[in-house]
Design an enzyme around this catalytic site. Structure first.
Site, PDB file in Angstrom:
ATOM      1  N   ARG A  58       0.810  -1.229   0.000  1.00 52.57           N
ATOM      2  CA  ARG A  58       0.000   0.000   0.000  1.00 52.57           C
ATOM      3  C   ARG A  58       0.842   1.277   0.000  1.00 52.57           C
ATOM      4  O   ARG A  58       0.454   2.276  -0.599  1.00 52.57           O
ATOM      5  CB  ARG A  58      -0.927   0.002   1.202  1.00 52.57           C
ATOM      6  CG  ARG A  58      -1.996  -1.079   1.075  1.00 52.57           C
ATOM      7  CD  ARG A  58      -3.083  -0.760   2.019  1.00 52.57           C
ATOM      8  NE  ARG A  58      -4.085  -1.785   2.104  1.00 52.57           N
ATOM      9  CZ  ARG A  58      -5.026  -1.781   3.039  1.00 52.57           C
ATOM     10  NH1 ARG A  58      -5.054  -0.816   3.923  1.00 52.57           N
ATOM     11  NH2 ARG A  58      -5.924  -2.723   3.072  1.00 52.57           N
ATOM     12  N   ASP A 161     -15.674   9.767   8.037  1.00 52.39           N
ATOM     13  CA  ASP A 161     -14.582   8.788   7.982  1.00 52.39           C
ATOM     14  C   ASP A 161     -13.286   9.569   8.118  1.00 52.39           C
ATOM     15  O   ASP A 161     -13.253  10.770   7.844  1.00 52.39           O
ATOM     16  CB  ASP A 161     -14.614   8.015   6.647  1.00 52.39           C
ATOM     17  CG  ASP A 161     -13.864   6.683   6.733  1.00 52.39           C
ATOM     18  OD1 ASP A 161     -14.527   5.632   6.820  1.00 52.39           O
ATOM     19  OD2 ASP A 161     -12.617   6.692   6.714  1.00 52.39           O
TER      20      ASP A 161
HETATM   21  C1  LIG Z   1     -13.940  -1.833   7.207  1.00 48.68           C
HETATM   22  S1  LIG Z   1     -14.485  -0.201   6.974  1.00 48.68           S
HETATM   23  C2  LIG Z   1     -16.123  -0.287   7.655  1.00 48.68           C
HETATM   24  C3  LIG Z   1     -17.116   0.430   6.779  1.00 48.68           C
HETATM   25  C4  LIG Z   1     -18.556   0.368   7.290  1.00 48.68           C
HETATM   26  N1  LIG Z   1     -18.672   0.937   8.606  1.00 48.68           N
HETATM   27  C5  LIG Z   1     -19.095  -1.038   7.273  1.00 48.68           C
HETATM   28  O1  LIG Z   1     -19.257  -1.635   8.333  1.00 48.68           O
HETATM   29  O2  LIG Z   1     -19.356  -1.546   6.181  1.00 48.68           O
HETATM   30  C6  LIG Z   1     -13.584   0.689   8.254  1.00 48.68           C
HETATM   31  C7  LIG Z   1     -13.566   2.193   8.034  1.00 48.68           C
HETATM   32  O3  LIG Z   1     -13.073   2.800   9.227  1.00 48.68           O
HETATM   33  C8  LIG Z   1     -12.328   3.942   8.869  1.00 48.68           C
HETATM   34  N2  LIG Z   1     -11.432   4.314   9.975  1.00 48.68           N
HETATM   35  C9  LIG Z   1     -10.304   3.699  10.398  1.00 48.68           C
HETATM   36  N3  LIG Z   1      -9.742   4.372  11.409  1.00 48.68           N
HETATM   37  C10 LIG Z   1     -10.542   5.437  11.665  1.00 48.68           C
HETATM   38  C11 LIG Z   1     -10.496   6.513  12.602  1.00 48.68           C
HETATM   39  N4  LIG Z   1      -9.505   6.626  13.474  1.00 48.68           N
HETATM   40  N5  LIG Z   1     -11.478   7.437  12.563  1.00 48.68           N
HETATM   41  C12 LIG Z   1     -12.490   7.341  11.672  1.00 48.68           C
HETATM   42  N6  LIG Z   1     -12.594   6.352  10.750  1.00 48.68           N
HETATM   43  C13 LIG Z   1     -11.630   5.410  10.752  1.00 48.68           C
HETATM   44  C14 LIG Z   1     -11.591   3.503   7.617  1.00 48.68           C
HETATM   45  O4  LIG Z   1     -11.149   4.588   6.848  1.00 48.68           O
HETATM   46  C15 LIG Z   1     -12.644   2.628   6.909  1.00 48.68           C
HETATM   47  O5  LIG Z   1     -13.339   3.344   5.932  1.00 48.68           O
END
Ligand SMILES: C[S@@+](CC[C@H](N)C(=O)[O-])C[C@H]1O[C@@H](n2cnc3c(N)ncnc32)[C@H](O)[C@@H]1O
Length: 290
Positions: A58, A161
């Site tokens: 990445r 996000d």
């Molecule tokens: C696996 S996805 C989950 C998406 C959705 N909530 C679902 O359940 O389908 C995790 C998301 O968390 C976000 N994320 C990770 N760390 C974060 C943080 N510290 N604050 C806000 N968002 C975060 C990532 O960018 C990613 O888009």
């Protein structure tokens, strides 16, 4: 749809990409350790030792784009006290290391519960926050559920996000026509089908898009200015990337921005029974704010 649509939601990235045999950039254990520390400090994400290949694949693109020949040199530049790399590169660094897997109506039982909740509330105003919203399929699923319950006028939805790239996709609202989780009825009701150069894509109808306020928000930030308290919070499949201390800290902050009796929807493998003074289990992966 008239204008040529921009790129649809990117396919989920594989976390288990193999380390290339002859690496383009030198990437040692110390570099991996530094990346782990930095992403933990910035985003709360805990990368375990098995994620070395993922980190390499990445971040290599960032090295290529910024002209660095080794990870050590890229990381040194990123962290330089004179801020040479700038906030933009820090954001790119974070964007590269998040995992954004999502789909429409993922963990569908939550949307049945939400529909029941909306019906029970009638016309009382409702504030929903969908954090870690990724490329938008989750907040649009919430908006579709609200629209189908006829509750648009009394509901506000905030979606956020940490990752600015996925949020741009979410705001655009353009997806591949064969996106998972959408029934033919929902496709017809809530999306426009692309024609000509846009064939194969769908776009969220403006009335659905208007229901959501998208914004960048890092769950690690100390200062959460998100407006009025929320009745419902979706925080799904993000806490799995955090360690227990970070999870607890985030839960405390979510508790503070919710109304008493508000509902917290979490991912299928997330369990917060340790924090029962903050949230009580109310149903399958649904907690009530104490
Ligand atoms: C696996 S996805 C989950 C998406 C959705 N909530 C679902 O359940 O389908 C995790 C998301 O968390 C976000 N994320 C990770 N760390 C974060 C943080 N510290 N604050 C806000 N968002 C975060 C990532 O960018 C990613 O888009």
């Amino acid at each position: 749809m008239s204008a040529v649509l921009s790129t649809p939601a990117p396919a989920a990235r594989a976390d288990n990409a193999a380390v290339p045999g002859d690496q383009e950039f030198s990437f040692g254990a110390a570099d991996f350790e530094r990346v782990r520390q930095l992403i933990y400090q910035r985003a709360g994400i805990s990368l375990h030792a098995g994620k070395q290949a993922m980190v390499y694949s990445r971040l290599s693109r960032r090295l290529r784009e910024t002209g660095h020949r080794t990870f050590a040199s890229y990381l040194q530049w990123l962290e330089h006290p004179n801020g040479a790399a700038g906030d933009q590169e820090w954001q790119e660094f974070v964007n590269c290391l998040t995992t954004n897997l999502t789909s429409f109506f993922r963990e569908e039982h939550h949307f049945h519960e939400l529909a029941r909740e909306l019906k029970a509330r009638g016309t009382r105003p409702l504030r929903i926050w969908c954090n870690a919203a990724s490329t938008g399929e989750e907040p649009y699923s919430i908006a579709m559920t609200v629209a189908e319950a006829g509750a648009q006028s009394c509901t506000s939805i905030l979606a956020s996000d940490i990752d600015t790239k996925v949020l741009a996709t979410a705001t655009r609202g353009v997806y591949a026509a064969e996106a998972r989780g959408l029934t033919p009825q929902r496709l017809r009701a809530h999306f426009l089908r692309g024609k000509g150069a846009n064939a194969g894509f769908i776009r969220v109808k403006p009335e659905l898009a208007r229901m959501i306020d998208f914004r960048t928000h890092n769950l690690m930030d100390l200062n959460w200015s998100l407006g009025d308290a929320f009745d419902i919070v979706f925080c799904r499949n993000v806490m799995i990337y955090f360690d227990a201390t970070t999870q607890r800290r985030v839960l405390e902050r979510i508790h503070r921005v919710m109304k008493p009796g508000g509902l917290l929807y979490v991912g299928h493998s997330e369990n917060f029974s340790e924090a029962r003074e903050l949230f009580r289990l109310r149903g399958k992966t649904i907690y009530e704010r104490a």
